[in-house]
Design a protein around this motif. Sequence first.
Motif: not given
Length: 423
Positions: A260, A341-342, A346, A348-350, A352-353
């Motif tokens: 990431d 996050p997009d 990537v 680990q979206h949550s 980074i969000d």
Amino acid sequence: MCILQLRMSKEMEELSPLVDSGHGDGSEEETEDDGEPKICQVCGDKSTGYHFNAMTCEGCKGFFRRAMKRPAQLCCPFQNTCVITKTNRRQCQSCRLQKCLSIGMKRELIMSDEAVEKRRMQIRRKKMQEEPVTLSPQQEAVIQELLTAHQKTFDMTCAHFIQFRPLDRDQKSKCSREPNSNRFTYATMHEDAVQQTISFVSPSFPYFSIQSPESKEKNRHKRAIFTSLPHFTDLTTYMIKNVINFAKTLTMFRALIIDDQISLLKGATFEIILIHFNMFFNEVTGIWECGPLQYCLDDAMRAGFQRHLLDPMMNFHYTLRKLHLSEEEYVLMQAISLFSPDRPGVKQHSVIDRNQETLALTLKTYIEAKRTEPETHLLFPKIMACLTEMRSMNEEYTKQVLKIQDIQPEVSPLLLEIISKDS
């Protein structure tokens, strides 16, 4: 989010006694002159003041409001003679309602849902004006970490720029410093140079042929067009290393998995470099004043870049620079771009969000706490709009770098690695 919900619930509890009380003006509870305890005229419980034209408790106030908004008819299971007290007031709604009406409670004093919400907003705004917005200790720590990382990894004096290969300008190619020059007029933007750049980037150009008699002349023009490419190659490599070092300094970034980290750097490097250079942009002259060197769009043209990237980029720099951001706002903007996050690849979206949300809320709070201009509330959405605009330029930049590399293999290997699709 749970903390925010608890805070909102607490605010609603504080606001509820003031809203829809039947006063009409939201005045506070009335007190008896003789100091005697106030009694609800409906059930005998402790009263909290006049509600809908009668002295009642909070329970009977709420009951009357609900009953008046309810379309169903209430019926007494006995003989409509129930005595309403604090203990049995829930047993017969019909007699309780009749008692409310008999003591003078008025239906017309009940506020609509829209009016209640409007009153709550007014009270909330008044409360916010009385209590100035301040940054939390956590937000202060985030800003300080970003500032420290930026100052350690980016030299605002641009002293290292003189170590790059020279721009190789001729006398006609010097950047104009006229204050009244048009924002889209470049000092040495010759139409034939533009056409030559396009012809060499596009293989479909009619006379693009090695066997053509004009090939030698074309090669000579090609070398002239890319005269500033070596300097920009060194400059870009230097800036990319700064961005990588900046990211690696941040606690939130180091906590991410390696895949990431790579994906975020690939996605955000060009955008962060744009933000860096905006700090040097002079919106009067249209020149980037980088310590010992000055750059104009003519230099970018002679590196091989085309107008459909350069025109939006120039407009972006004017727009962002005119916001007159502080160093804190610039570094928060960089961090928001980094933690997107997009980005492709990537995982680990949550995580980074959440990081991006923390940074965005910190920027919004910083603006509200530190800015005093009349249109301060517009600054945060304008910054977010600039971040969105950079995303489209990012894609076009990648396309043009790859085209330049096909024609003139001078592009930095580090830059090629950054814009490559695979992680």
